[in-house]
Write a protein that holds these residues in place. Structure first.
Motif, PDB file in Angstrom:
ATOM      1  N   VAL A  87       0.863  -1.181   0.000  1.00  0.00           N
ATOM      2  CA  VAL A  87       0.000   0.000   0.000  1.00  0.00           C
ATOM      3  C   VAL A  87       0.900   1.232   0.000  1.00  0.00           C
ATOM      4  O   VAL A  87       1.887   1.288   0.736  1.00  0.00           O
ATOM      5  N   PHE A  88       0.557   2.203  -0.828  1.00  0.00           N
ATOM      6  CA  PHE A  88       1.318   3.449  -0.925  1.00  0.00           C
ATOM      7  C   PHE A  88       0.460   4.573  -0.358  1.00  0.00           C
ATOM      8  O   PHE A  88      -0.662   4.805  -0.816  1.00  0.00           O
ATOM      9  N   LEU A  89       1.018   5.259   0.634  1.00  0.00           N
ATOM     10  CA  LEU A  89       0.248   6.222   1.423  1.00  0.00           C
ATOM     11  C   LEU A  89       0.787   7.635   1.267  1.00  0.00           C
ATOM     12  O   LEU A  89       1.971   7.892   1.469  1.00  0.00           O
ATOM     13  N   THR A  90      -0.109   8.546   0.902  1.00  0.00           N
ATOM     14  CA  THR A  90       0.183   9.975   0.931  1.00  0.00           C
ATOM     15  C   THR A  90      -0.774  10.601   1.932  1.00  0.00           C
ATOM     16  O   THR A  90      -1.994  10.447   1.808  1.00  0.00           O
ATOM     17  N   LEU A  91      -0.222  11.281   2.933  1.00  0.00           N
ATOM     18  CA  LEU A  91      -1.029  11.740   4.062  1.00  0.00           C
ATOM     19  C   LEU A  91      -0.611  13.146   4.473  1.00  0.00           C
ATOM     20  O   LEU A  91       0.575  13.457   4.557  1.00  0.00           O
ATOM     21  N   SER A  92      -1.618  13.994   4.720  1.00  0.00           N
ATOM     22  CA  SER A  92      -1.375  15.342   5.228  1.00  0.00           C
ATOM     23  C   SER A  92      -2.249  15.586   6.443  1.00  0.00           C
ATOM     24  O   SER A  92      -3.347  15.029   6.557  1.00  0.00           O
ATOM     25  N   TYR A  93      -1.749  16.439   7.345  1.00  0.00           N
ATOM     26  CA  TYR A  93      -2.522  16.853   8.519  1.00  0.00           C
ATOM     27  C   TYR A  93      -2.493  18.372   8.585  1.00  0.00           C
ATOM     28  O   TYR A  93      -1.417  18.971   8.644  1.00  0.00           O
ATOM     29  N   ASP A  94      -3.656  18.984   8.537  1.00  0.00           N
ATOM     30  CA  ASP A  94      -3.773  20.445   8.552  1.00  0.00           C
ATOM     31  C   ASP A  94      -2.899  21.070   7.462  1.00  0.00           C
ATOM     32  O   ASP A  94      -2.175  22.036   7.696  1.00  0.00           O
ATOM     33  N   LYS A  95      -2.958  20.444   6.273  1.00  0.00           N
ATOM     34  CA  LYS A  95      -2.264  20.893   5.063  1.00  0.00           C
ATOM     35  C   LYS A  95      -0.744  20.721   5.136  1.00  0.00           C
ATOM     36  O   LYS A  95      -0.019  21.213   4.260  1.00  0.00           O
ATOM     37  N   LYS A  96      -0.246  20.015   6.156  1.00  0.00           N
ATOM     38  CA  LYS A  96       1.183  19.735   6.239  1.00  0.00           C
ATOM     39  C   LYS A  96       1.420  18.263   5.920  1.00  0.00           C
ATOM     40  O   LYS A  96       0.745  17.387   6.464  1.00  0.00           O
ATOM     41  N   VAL A  97       2.385  17.986   5.046  1.00  0.00           N
ATOM     42  CA  VAL A  97       2.631  16.624   4.590  1.00  0.00           C
ATOM     43  C   VAL A  97       3.204  15.778   5.728  1.00  0.00           C
ATOM     44  O   VAL A  97       4.190  16.154   6.370  1.00  0.00           O
ATOM     45  N   VAL A  98       2.582  14.636   5.956  1.00  0.00           N
ATOM     46  CA  VAL A  98       3.073  13.661   6.934  1.00  0.00           C
ATOM     47  C   VAL A  98       3.855  12.568   6.217  1.00  0.00           C
ATOM     48  O   VAL A  98       4.985  12.249   6.598  1.00  0.00           O
ATOM     49  N   TYR A  99       3.264  11.985   5.184  1.00  0.00           N
ATOM     50  CA  TYR A  99       3.915  10.987   4.340  1.00  0.00           C
ATOM     51  C   TYR A  99       3.646  11.331   2.881  1.00  0.00           C
ATOM     52  O   TYR A  99       2.561  11.814   2.533  1.00  0.00           O
ATOM     53  N   SER A 100       4.614  11.064   2.046  1.00  0.00           N
ATOM     54  CA  SER A 100       4.437  11.243   0.607  1.00  0.00           C
ATOM     55  C   SER A 100       4.764   9.925  -0.089  1.00  0.00           C
ATOM     56  O   SER A 100       5.931   9.521  -0.159  1.00  0.00           O
ATOM     57  N   ASP A 101       3.751   9.235  -0.553  1.00  0.00           N
ATOM     58  CA  ASP A 101       3.890   7.965  -1.264  1.00  0.00           C
ATOM     59  C   ASP A 101       4.697   6.954  -0.447  1.00  0.00           C
ATOM     60  O   ASP A 101       5.546   6.243  -0.983  1.00  0.00           O
ATOM     61  N   LYS A 102       4.419   6.884   0.842  1.00  0.00           N
ATOM     62  CA  LYS A 102       5.109   5.936   1.727  1.00  0.00           C
ATOM     63  C   LYS A 102       4.639   4.518   1.426  1.00  0.00           C
ATOM     64  O   LYS A 102       3.435   4.248   1.393  1.00  0.00           O
ATOM     65  N   GLU A 103       5.575   3.595   1.212  1.00  0.00           N
ATOM     66  CA  GLU A 103       5.221   2.203   0.949  1.00  0.00           C
ATOM     67  C   GLU A 103       5.052   1.445   2.267  1.00  0.00           C
ATOM     68  O   GLU A 103       5.936   1.474   3.128  1.00  0.00           O
ATOM     69  N   ILE A 104       3.917   0.785   2.420  1.00  0.00           N
ATOM     70  CA  ILE A 104       3.652  -0.064   3.579  1.00  0.00           C
ATOM     71  C   ILE A 104       3.514  -1.491   3.062  1.00  0.00           C
ATOM     72  O   ILE A 104       2.636  -1.802   2.264  1.00  0.00           O
ATOM     73  N   ARG A 105       4.410  -2.363   3.525  1.00  0.00           N
ATOM     74  CA  ARG A 105       4.447  -3.744   3.064  1.00  0.00           C
ATOM     75  C   ARG A 105       3.929  -4.677   4.156  1.00  0.00           C
ATOM     76  O   ARG A 105       3.743  -4.279   5.311  1.00  0.00           O
ATOM     77  N   THR A 106       3.757  -5.937   3.787  1.00  0.00           N
ATOM     78  CA  THR A 106       3.285  -6.931   4.754  1.00  0.00           C
ATOM     79  C   THR A 106       4.211  -7.004   5.959  1.00  0.00           C
ATOM     80  O   THR A 106       3.763  -7.106   7.101  1.00  0.00           O
TER      81      THR A 106
END
Length: 288
Positions: A87-106
């Protein structure tokens, strides 16, 4: 005149059908397989860049996009094998980037890879101002033997994993498991009274939610190590498994409140209303 009436009637029917279909589409796009969900959820369309889009959602301060795609790991036997996924995760909190295309593997979810495959992952399970929770399921190929996991992420990018222990075929068990894991992890990150109130209202009857919000019923003591309590959580069914629907389902919930004293066990007695699937009772059972 009859022809005119027929034409008008046809236009009305067609318009109604178009409106109904359009409404259904919006509803379907906003729902996923796993519950509970956080309302309101704003789902936006986006181009699939790699793999399949799982979430593309704004919830409160959180903006989350997850995609799922196969990776290079192959799980199985010589005569039968299946490719694992990430799973590839892009995440922001209050418009600030937390993760950018972070890969989450088994291996990031269950500690290793090559044995289990990521059957699903990246769905938003719950969210508050303090944390967001993504759901992952990693299983042995072609079986239901595996792990249901919650991946908690804080605004600073800190993460924590929790196991959702579901006892198959036991009505009410999943509601207790979901509530306790979310409650303990929300307490661990100092969730606000408003976010806890929303959690109570989602899982509990109106009467119990009001009592919990007023703090007239303590669930766990404030000096509990909430992370350790989550890791040591046990849920035991107290009903006879007769496959008959009940008015209420009773459970004993145990956990260790202190990491440096595993001889102490806190006990709760909880009931789930069989008609509403809401928790209707939480009662302290003392310390063992």
């Amino acid at each position: 005149m009859k022809n005119l009436i027929s034409v008008i009637t046809s236009v009305i029917i067609i318009s109604a059908l178009i409106a109904a279909c359009s409404g259904q589409s919006k509803t379907d796009n906003a729902m996923h397989e796993l519950q509970p969900r956080v309302d309101p959820v704003i789902v936006t369309d986006s181009e699939i860049v790699s793999g399949r889009v799982i979430e593309d959602t704004v919830i409160g301060y959180w903006t989350v996009k997850t995609t799922k795609d196969s990776n290079e790991v192959v799980v199985g036997r010589d005569d039968w094998a299946v490719r694992d996924s990430s799973v590839f995760l892009t995440l922001s909190y209050d418009k600030k980037v937390v993760y950018s295309d972070k890969e989450i593997r088994t291996k990031d979810v269950v500690g290793n890879e090559g044995e289990y495959i990521m059957q699903w992952g990246g769905y938003v399970f719950w969210a508050s101002d303090s944390a967001i929770y993504l759901s992952f399921g990693c299983f042995l190929p072609d079986t239901d033997d595996g792990w249901n996991m919650l991946y908690q992420i804080l605004p600073d990018g800190t993460s924590n994993l929790s196991v959702l222990e579901y006892e198959m075929g036991v009505d009410g068990n999943s509601y207790i498991a979901d509530f306790m894991v979310l409650y303990l992890n929300e307490r661990a990150v100092g969730a606000s009274a408003a976010d806890l109130k929303r959690l109570y209202e989602h899982f509990c009857t109106k009467e119990l939610a009001e009592e919990l919000s007023a703090t007239t019923i303590p669930i766990v003591s404030d000096d509990t190590d909430f992370r350790h309590a989550d890791r040591t959580l046990q849920i035991n069914n107290l009903d006879d498994l007769n496959d008959l629907p009940l008015e209420k389902y009773s459970f004993e919930v145990k956990f260790k409140p202190k990491p440096n004293d595993d001889n102490v066990t806190d006990i709760l007695y909880m009931e789930v209303n069989g008609a509403t699937n809401k928790i209707s009772k939480i009662e302290a059972g003392g310390v063992k």
